[in-house]
Design a protein around this motif. Structure first.
Motif, PDB file in Angstrom:
ATOM      1  N   ALA A 107       0.819  -1.207   0.000  1.00  0.00           N
ATOM      2  CA  ALA A 107       0.000   0.000   0.000  1.00  0.00           C
ATOM      3  C   ALA A 107       0.854   1.258   0.000  1.00  0.00           C
ATOM      4  O   ALA A 107       0.535   2.242  -0.675  1.00  0.00           O
ATOM      5  CB  ALA A 107      -0.941  -0.008   1.206  1.00  0.00           C
ATOM      6  N   ARG A 108       1.928   1.252   0.762  1.00  0.00           N
ATOM      7  CA  ARG A 108       2.799   2.434   0.812  1.00  0.00           C
ATOM      8  C   ARG A 108       3.388   2.739  -0.567  1.00  0.00           C
ATOM      9  O   ARG A 108       3.447   3.896  -0.979  1.00  0.00           O
ATOM     10  CB  ARG A 108       3.921   2.228   1.828  1.00  0.00           C
ATOM     11  N   GLU A 109       3.798   1.701  -1.282  1.00  0.00           N
ATOM     12  CA  GLU A 109       4.354   1.899  -2.621  1.00  0.00           C
ATOM     13  C   GLU A 109       3.296   2.429  -3.588  1.00  0.00           C
ATOM     14  O   GLU A 109       3.586   3.264  -4.442  1.00  0.00           O
ATOM     15  CB  GLU A 109       4.930   0.579  -3.141  1.00  0.00           C
ATOM     16  N   ILE A 110       2.061   1.944  -3.443  1.00  0.00           N
ATOM     17  CA  ILE A 110       0.977   2.433  -4.293  1.00  0.00           C
ATOM     18  C   ILE A 110       0.758   3.919  -4.052  1.00  0.00           C
ATOM     19  O   ILE A 110       0.586   4.701  -4.997  1.00  0.00           O
ATOM     20  CB  ILE A 110      -0.322   1.657  -4.016  1.00  0.00           C
ATOM     21  N   ALA A 111       0.763   4.317  -2.787  1.00  0.00           N
ATOM     22  CA  ALA A 111       0.577   5.729  -2.452  1.00  0.00           C
ATOM     23  C   ALA A 111       1.672   6.589  -3.067  1.00  0.00           C
ATOM     24  O   ALA A 111       1.414   7.675  -3.599  1.00  0.00           O
ATOM     25  CB  ALA A 111       0.556   5.906  -0.936  1.00  0.00           C
ATOM     26  N   GLU A 112       2.895   6.090  -3.027  1.00  0.00           N
ATOM     27  CA  GLU A 112       4.018   6.822  -3.607  1.00  0.00           C
ATOM     28  C   GLU A 112       3.875   6.940  -5.127  1.00  0.00           C
ATOM     29  O   GLU A 112       4.200   7.973  -5.716  1.00  0.00           O
ATOM     30  CB  GLU A 112       5.332   6.132  -3.243  1.00  0.00           C
ATOM     31  N   ILE A 113       3.386   5.880  -5.768  1.00  0.00           N
ATOM     32  CA  ILE A 113       3.182   5.893  -7.217  1.00  0.00           C
ATOM     33  C   ILE A 113       2.133   6.928  -7.603  1.00  0.00           C
ATOM     34  O   ILE A 113       2.337   7.745  -8.512  1.00  0.00           O
ATOM     35  CB  ILE A 113       2.758   4.497  -7.714  1.00  0.00           C
ATOM     36  N   LEU A 114       0.998   6.910  -6.914  1.00  0.00           N
ATOM     37  CA  LEU A 114      -0.068   7.861  -7.223  1.00  0.00           C
ATOM     38  C   LEU A 114       0.398   9.296  -7.018  1.00  0.00           C
ATOM     39  O   LEU A 114       0.061  10.191  -7.803  1.00  0.00           O
ATOM     40  CB  LEU A 114      -1.296   7.578  -6.355  1.00  0.00           C
ATOM     41  N   GLU A 115       1.170   9.504  -5.964  1.00  0.00           N
ATOM     42  CA  GLU A 115       1.636  10.859  -5.659  1.00  0.00           C
ATOM     43  C   GLU A 115       2.686  11.323  -6.661  1.00  0.00           C
ATOM     44  O   GLU A 115       2.597  12.430  -7.198  1.00  0.00           O
ATOM     45  CB  GLU A 115       2.217  10.887  -4.246  1.00  0.00           C
ATOM     46  N   SER A 116       3.680  10.492  -6.941  1.00  0.00           N
ATOM     47  CA  SER A 116       4.779  10.904  -7.818  1.00  0.00           C
ATOM     48  C   SER A 116       4.350  11.016  -9.274  1.00  0.00           C
ATOM     49  O   SER A 116       4.866  11.857 -10.019  1.00  0.00           O
ATOM     50  CB  SER A 116       5.943   9.906  -7.704  1.00  0.00           C
ATOM     51  N   ARG A 117       3.400  10.179  -9.698  1.00  0.00           N
ATOM     52  CA  ARG A 117       2.928  10.207 -11.088  1.00  0.00           C
ATOM     53  C   ARG A 117       1.734  11.141 -11.289  1.00  0.00           C
ATOM     54  O   ARG A 117       1.278  11.317 -12.410  1.00  0.00           O
ATOM     55  CB  ARG A 117       2.549   8.801 -11.543  1.00  0.00           C
ATOM     56  N   HIS A 118       1.224  11.701 -10.200  1.00  0.00           N
ATOM     57  CA  HIS A 118       0.076  12.621 -10.271  1.00  0.00           C
ATOM     58  C   HIS A 118      -1.116  11.952 -10.957  1.00  0.00           C
ATOM     59  O   HIS A 118      -1.755  12.512 -11.842  1.00  0.00           O
ATOM     60  CB  HIS A 118       0.445  13.913 -11.007  1.00  0.00           C
ATOM     61  N   ILE A 119      -1.391  10.713 -10.548  1.00  0.00           N
ATOM     62  CA  ILE A 119      -2.531   9.976 -11.096  1.00  0.00           C
ATOM     63  C   ILE A 119      -3.486   9.612  -9.958  1.00  0.00           C
ATOM     64  O   ILE A 119      -3.105   9.618  -8.784  1.00  0.00           O
ATOM     65  CB  ILE A 119      -2.093   8.697 -11.840  1.00  0.00           C
ATOM     66  N   LYS A 120      -4.743   9.301 -10.327  1.00  0.00           N
ATOM     67  CA  LYS A 120      -5.766   9.045  -9.322  1.00  0.00           C
ATOM     68  C   LYS A 120      -6.028   7.566  -9.087  1.00  0.00           C
ATOM     69  O   LYS A 120      -6.613   7.196  -8.074  1.00  0.00           O
ATOM     70  CB  LYS A 120      -7.068   9.737  -9.731  1.00  0.00           C
ATOM     71  N   ARG A 121      -5.612   6.724 -10.024  1.00  0.00           N
ATOM     72  CA  ARG A 121      -5.854   5.290  -9.877  1.00  0.00           C
ATOM     73  C   ARG A 121      -4.849   4.510 -10.705  1.00  0.00           C
ATOM     74  O   ARG A 121      -4.290   5.020 -11.675  1.00  0.00           O
ATOM     75  CB  ARG A 121      -7.284   4.950 -10.297  1.00  0.00           C
ATOM     76  N   VAL A 122      -4.625   3.263 -10.325  1.00  0.00           N
ATOM     77  CA  VAL A 122      -3.665   2.427 -11.042  1.00  0.00           C
ATOM     78  C   VAL A 122      -4.224   1.015 -11.157  1.00  0.00           C
ATOM     79  O   VAL A 122      -4.702   0.434 -10.171  1.00  0.00           O
ATOM     80  CB  VAL A 122      -2.290   2.420 -10.320  1.00  0.00           C
ATOM     81  N   PRO A 123      -4.215   0.433 -12.368  1.00  0.00           N
ATOM     82  CA  PRO A 123      -4.733  -0.925 -12.561  1.00  0.00           C
ATOM     83  C   PRO A 123      -3.840  -1.976 -11.891  1.00  0.00           C
ATOM     84  O   PRO A 123      -2.624  -1.835 -11.822  1.00  0.00           O
ATOM     85  CB  PRO A 123      -4.718  -1.090 -14.088  1.00  0.00           C
ATOM     86  N   VAL A 124      -4.485  -3.038 -11.423  1.00  0.00           N
ATOM     87  CA  VAL A 124      -3.779  -4.175 -10.830  1.00  0.00           C
ATOM     88  C   VAL A 124      -3.866  -5.334 -11.818  1.00  0.00           C
ATOM     89  O   VAL A 124      -4.969  -5.679 -12.276  1.00  0.00           O
ATOM     90  CB  VAL A 124      -4.414  -4.584  -9.485  1.00  0.00           C
ATOM     91  N   VAL A 125      -2.733  -5.915 -12.158  1.00  0.00           N
ATOM     92  CA  VAL A 125      -2.732  -6.977 -13.160  1.00  0.00           C
ATOM     93  C   VAL A 125      -2.120  -8.258 -12.614  1.00  0.00           C
ATOM     94  O   VAL A 125      -1.293  -8.247 -11.705  1.00  0.00           O
ATOM     95  CB  VAL A 125      -1.955  -6.544 -14.433  1.00  0.00           C
ATOM     96  N   ARG A 126      -2.585  -9.367 -13.190  1.00  0.00           N
ATOM     97  CA  ARG A 126      -2.024 -10.689 -12.905  1.00  0.00           C
ATOM     98  C   ARG A 126      -1.706 -11.328 -14.242  1.00  0.00           C
ATOM     99  O   ARG A 126      -2.597 -11.540 -15.061  1.00  0.00           O
ATOM    100  CB  ARG A 126      -3.022 -11.537 -12.135  1.00  0.00           C
TER     101      ARG A 126
END
Length: 230
Positions: A107-126
């Motif tokens: 979760a912490r890494e996701i928060a950093e991604i959203l903040e640094s990339r200035h995006i609101k959501r990120v897809p999760v893939v398998r």
């Protein structure tokens, strides 16, 4: 917590040939800011956000570029811009360089991604296929539900899936609008449903799921959602 513990499942998506007008209706009717674009195999190939649809001739929001910018731009840039602003389907207007995460992303890494990339959501893939999506709202809900730094035990993971299955299969509730977060056997229900009956049924279904200690429901009521699934 990891992406699999907080992500929204049953993601609303679009196809490459989905008309721009339909994509706009999806964003409005579903009250979301972006929709992943997937191919026939379920692989994410792009994403269309509100920003991708902001400069369109139909809405009289298309800005003319200054003449001097044309002197310093690359030859292909104007053509790319034209396709972006005049394209008729999702493939033409989508952002292609899509960042994705896996179910194990913390979760912490996701928060950093959203903040640094200035995006609101990120897809999760398998294995390249979309299985969920994590938004800023999902992260906030996780923070409100417990300690995101604490890894969930296997029982919590099993409980979460059981509750999601009950909402989807037994009640027919659109789980793309409901997020289930479980910590130490406590189920937190977030999102929205259409009726008070659905809200009460969702709580009951969660309470009846094996291993659940208690249920905290934050579900809100929303009007019936129009439009078909993509």
């Amino acid at each position: 917590m990891q992406a699999k513990d907080i992500m929204t499942v049953d993601v609303i998506t679009a196809r490459p040939d989905t008309p721009v007008e339909e994509v706009a209706r999806i964003l409005l009717n579903r009250r979301i800011s972006g929709v992943p674009v997937i191919d026939v195999n379920g692989h994410v190939i792009g994403i269309v956000s509100e920003g991708d649809l902001m400069r369109r001739p139909e809405s009289d929001t298309l800005r003319q570029r200054s003449w001097w910018l044309g002197l310093v731009s690359f030859p292909n840039e104007q053509a790319v811009r034209y396709v972006k602003t005049h394209g008729r389907n999702a493939e033409a207007v989508m952002t292609r360089d899509v960042l994705t995460i896996t179910e194990e992303t913390p979760a912490r890494e996701i928060a950093e991604i959203l903040e640094s990339r200035h995006i609101k959501r990120v897809p999760v893939v398998r294995q390249g296929k979309i299985v969920g999506i994590v938004s800023r709202a999902d992260l906030l809900r996780a923070l409100a539900s417990g300690d995101v730094e604490t890894p969930l035990n296997r029982d919590d993971t099993v409980i979460r899936q059981a509750v999601i299955d009950a909402l989807d299969r037994e009640l027919g509730i659109a789980v793309c609008f409901v997020n289930v977060i479980v910590q130490d056997g406590v189920v937190h229900l977030w999102g929205s449903v259409e009726t008070e009956t659905e809200r009460n049924a969702a709580r009951l279904a969660a309470e009846n799921s094996p291993g659940v200690k208690t249920v905290k429901s934050y579900l809100k009521l929303s009007p019936a959602i129009s439009g078909g699934w993509i």
